[in-house]
Design a protein around this motif. Structure first.
Motif, short mmCIF file in Angstrom:
data_model
loop_
_atom_site.label_atom_id
_atom_site.label_comp_id
_atom_site.label_asym_id
_atom_site.label_seq_id
_atom_site.Cartn_x
_atom_site.Cartn_y
_atom_site.Cartn_z
N LEU A 21 -39.75 -54.12 17.05
CA LEU A 21 -39.25 -55.12 15.91
C LEU A 21 -38.25 -54.38 14.83
O LEU A 21 -37.43 -54.66 14.30
N ALA A 22 -39.07 -53.14 14.44
CA ALA A 22 -38.54 -52.44 13.31
C ALA A 22 -37.00 -51.77 13.53
O ALA A 22 -36.61 -51.43 12.87
N LEU A 23 -36.75 -51.73 14.82
CA LEU A 23 -35.46 -51.11 15.21
C LEU A 23 -34.41 -51.99 15.05
O LEU A 23 -33.15 -51.70 15.00
N GLU A 25 -34.49 -55.72 13.03
CA GLU A 25 -35.12 -56.65 12.55
C GLU A 25 -34.49 -57.80 12.24
O GLU A 25 -35.18 -58.95 12.08
N ARG A 26 -33.05 -57.99 12.54
CA ARG A 26 -32.42 -59.27 12.64
C ARG A 26 -32.11 -59.48 13.97
O ARG A 26 -31.28 -60.66 13.86
N ALA A 27 -32.25 -58.96 14.92
CA ALA A 27 -32.06 -59.23 16.31
C ALA A 27 -30.59 -59.31 16.33
O ALA A 27 -29.94 -60.05 17.24
N ASP A 28 -29.84 -58.39 15.85
CA ASP A 28 -28.20 -58.57 15.90
C ASP A 28 -27.65 -57.27 16.13
O ASP A 28 -26.42 -57.08 15.77
N ARG A 29 -28.52 -56.08 16.50
CA ARG A 29 -28.04 -54.83 16.92
C ARG A 29 -27.11 -54.71 18.18
O ARG A 29 -27.67 -55.17 19.16
N LYS A 30 -25.90 -54.31 18.24
CA LYS A 30 -25.33 -54.15 19.55
C LYS A 30 -25.29 -52.87 20.35
O LYS A 30 -24.78 -52.77 21.24
N ASP A 31 -26.05 -51.98 19.58
CA ASP A 31 -26.14 -50.70 20.26
C ASP A 31 -27.18 -50.41 20.92
O ASP A 31 -27.36 -49.05 21.30
N ILE A 32 -28.34 -51.20 20.96
CA ILE A 32 -29.69 -50.89 21.59
C ILE A 32 -29.94 -52.17 22.65
O ILE A 32 -29.82 -53.12 22.19
N ALA A 33 -30.63 -51.52 23.68
CA ALA A 33 -31.47 -52.53 24.25
C ALA A 33 -32.87 -51.98 24.47
O ALA A 33 -32.92 -51.03 25.08
N VAL A 34 -33.75 -52.86 24.29
CA VAL A 34 -35.30 -52.48 24.27
C VAL A 34 -35.89 -53.22 25.56
O VAL A 34 -35.90 -54.43 25.52
N ASP A 139 -54.18 -56.46 7.82
CA ASP A 139 -54.09 -55.50 6.93
C ASP A 139 -53.77 -54.08 7.19
O ASP A 139 -53.04 -53.81 5.93
N VAL A 140 -53.95 -53.65 8.20
CA VAL A 140 -53.38 -52.40 8.61
C VAL A 140 -51.72 -52.42 8.57
O VAL A 140 -51.03 -51.56 8.09
N LEU A 141 -51.17 -53.55 9.00
CA LEU A 141 -49.91 -53.56 9.05
C LEU A 141 -49.25 -53.41 7.64
O LEU A 141 -48.15 -53.01 7.47
N ARG A 142 -49.88 -54.11 6.84
CA ARG A 142 -49.33 -54.16 5.42
C ARG A 142 -49.37 -52.74 4.72
O ARG A 142 -48.46 -52.69 4.05
N VAL A 143 -50.65 -51.92 5.13
CA VAL A 143 -50.59 -50.67 4.54
C VAL A 143 -49.39 -49.80 5.21
O VAL A 143 -48.68 -49.18 4.66
N LEU A 144 -49.24 -50.10 6.41
CA LEU A 144 -48.24 -49.30 7.33
C LEU A 144 -46.66 -49.51 6.59
O LEU A 144 -46.11 -48.66 6.45
N ALA A 145 -46.54 -51.01 6.50
CA ALA A 145 -45.11 -51.13 5.65
C ALA A 145 -45.06 -50.87 4.44
O ALA A 145 -44.15 -50.07 3.93
N GLY A 146 -46.03 -51.05 3.71
CA GLY A 146 -45.94 -51.12 2.15
C GLY A 146 -46.08 -49.65 1.60
O GLY A 146 -45.52 -49.27 0.58
N THR A 147 -46.67 -48.65 2.48
CA THR A 147 -46.91 -47.31 2.08
C THR A 147 -45.44 -46.39 2.42
O THR A 147 -45.27 -45.19 1.98
N GLY A 148 -44.47 -47.07 3.25
CA GLY A 148 -43.57 -46.24 3.77
C GLY A 148 -43.80 -45.80 5.36
O GLY A 148 -42.83 -45.00 5.88
N VAL A 153 -41.54 -43.97 11.08
CA VAL A 153 -41.30 -44.08 12.31
C VAL A 153 -40.01 -44.69 12.64
O VAL A 153 -39.45 -44.04 13.58
N GLN A 154 -39.75 -45.80 11.91
CA GLN A 154 -38.18 -46.31 12.40
C GLN A 154 -37.07 -45.32 12.39
O GLN A 154 -36.18 -45.35 13.16
N GLU A 155 -37.11 -44.39 11.06
CA GLU A 155 -36.05 -43.46 11.08
C GLU A 155 -35.98 -42.38 12.06
O GLU A 155 -34.90 -41.95 12.31
#
Length: 277
Positions: A21-23, A25-34, A139-148, A153-155
């Motif tokens: 989902l992080a790749l 996030e708005r479900a509007d990318r035209k350059d990838i298929a997952v 809670d883990v997901l908040r830590v993963l997101a909020g710490t960077g 991973v996404q980049e």
């Protein structure tokens, strides 16, 4: 060009539900298929082999991401063997036990992203039920997101997508995410917000040590139940710290946001009311 990405999920770490989902996030990318295949909570060799072979032989994506706990365990080891021989660029995303096989993954020609703040859960039957499991992972997901950490991973994955779109051989990431690397990606403006995020990361990292002690090193129920319960209290407070960090950034109108353009470019902004560039 549309880049086809195959994601294999076996077992679960905190990053597992959102890595795809992080790749987009708005479900509007035209350059990838997952395409995602998984074995649910199971990560035994038979289950892992089934879905990994299906990904390699039937889906045949441009590159593959395998994500799950402990890349050194027998199931993930089987996946690594299959992916290494597949000829498809592949990366392994896992938690801290993956550090034990970091060199082995390089020798296999695989990329890796080891997330040190994605801790093991307190998997004792007297303590863990589906509700507790969901709360822990949220809670883990908040830590993963909020710490960077999520952004690192996404980049890294986006760089592989860019290389394939340009007709290049993708450079496989070989990254161990620590607190410094995570908060650098989040581009904090307020130094106190940065400090809180770093604290959250380190606490989450220590949660794994406590849960390993409670799940594998302690035999008496009267001792291991409070140990795993204490680990879940730790991650709850780590999640609170990242909330506090984000509130400090909001107060300065300085929250770093990096949305995807429909063509796949990463845009950037900080002020809430400005357009991403």
């Amino acid at each position: 060009m549309v880049v086809k990405i195959g994601i294999i999920k076996c077992g679960n770490i905190g990053m597992s539900p959102v890595v795809d989902l992080a790749l987009d996030e708005r479900a509007d990318r035209k350059d990838i298929a997952v395409r995602v295949l998984g074995s649910g909570a199971k990560m035994d060799p038979e289950s892992v082999e089934e879905v990994t072979k299906k990904m390699v032989e039937e889906v045949k994506p441009d590159f593959i991401i395998y994500i799950g706990p402990n890349p050194a365990a027998p199931g993930p080891k089987k996946a690594r063997e299959i992916l290494s021989q597949s000829g498809i660029p592949s990366i392994i995303i896992g938690d801290a036990p993956g550090l034990r096989v970091k060199d082995e993954m390089e020798q296999q020609g695989l990329g890796y992203i080891i997330i040190k703040c994605d801790p093991m859960i307190g998997a004792r039957r007297e303590f863990l039920d589906p509700v507790e499991m969901a709360l822990f992972n949220s809670d883990v997901l908040r830590v993963l997101a909020g710490t960077g950490t999520l952004r690192v991973v996404q980049e890294a994955i986006d760089k592989m997508i860019d290389a394939i779109k340009e007709g290049k051989e993708p450079e496989l990431p070989r990254i161990v995410i620590n607190e410094q690397k995570a908060v650098e990606a989040m581009e904090f403006t307020n130094p106190y917000a940065k400090a809180k995020a770093m604290a959250a990361f380190v606490i989450a990292e220590k949660v794994a040590d406590v849960d390993v002690k409670g799940c594998f090193m302690t035999k008496e129920a009267e001792k291991y139940i409070p140990i795993v319960a204490s680990a879940h209290e730790m991650i709850r407070y780590a999640a609170k710290l990242v909330d506090e960090a984000r509130e400090l950034e909001k107060a300065m109108d300085a929250v770093s946001r990096k949305p995807h353009h429909p063509e796949g470019k990463r845009l950037s902004k900080k002020a809430l009311m400005e357009k991403p560039q």
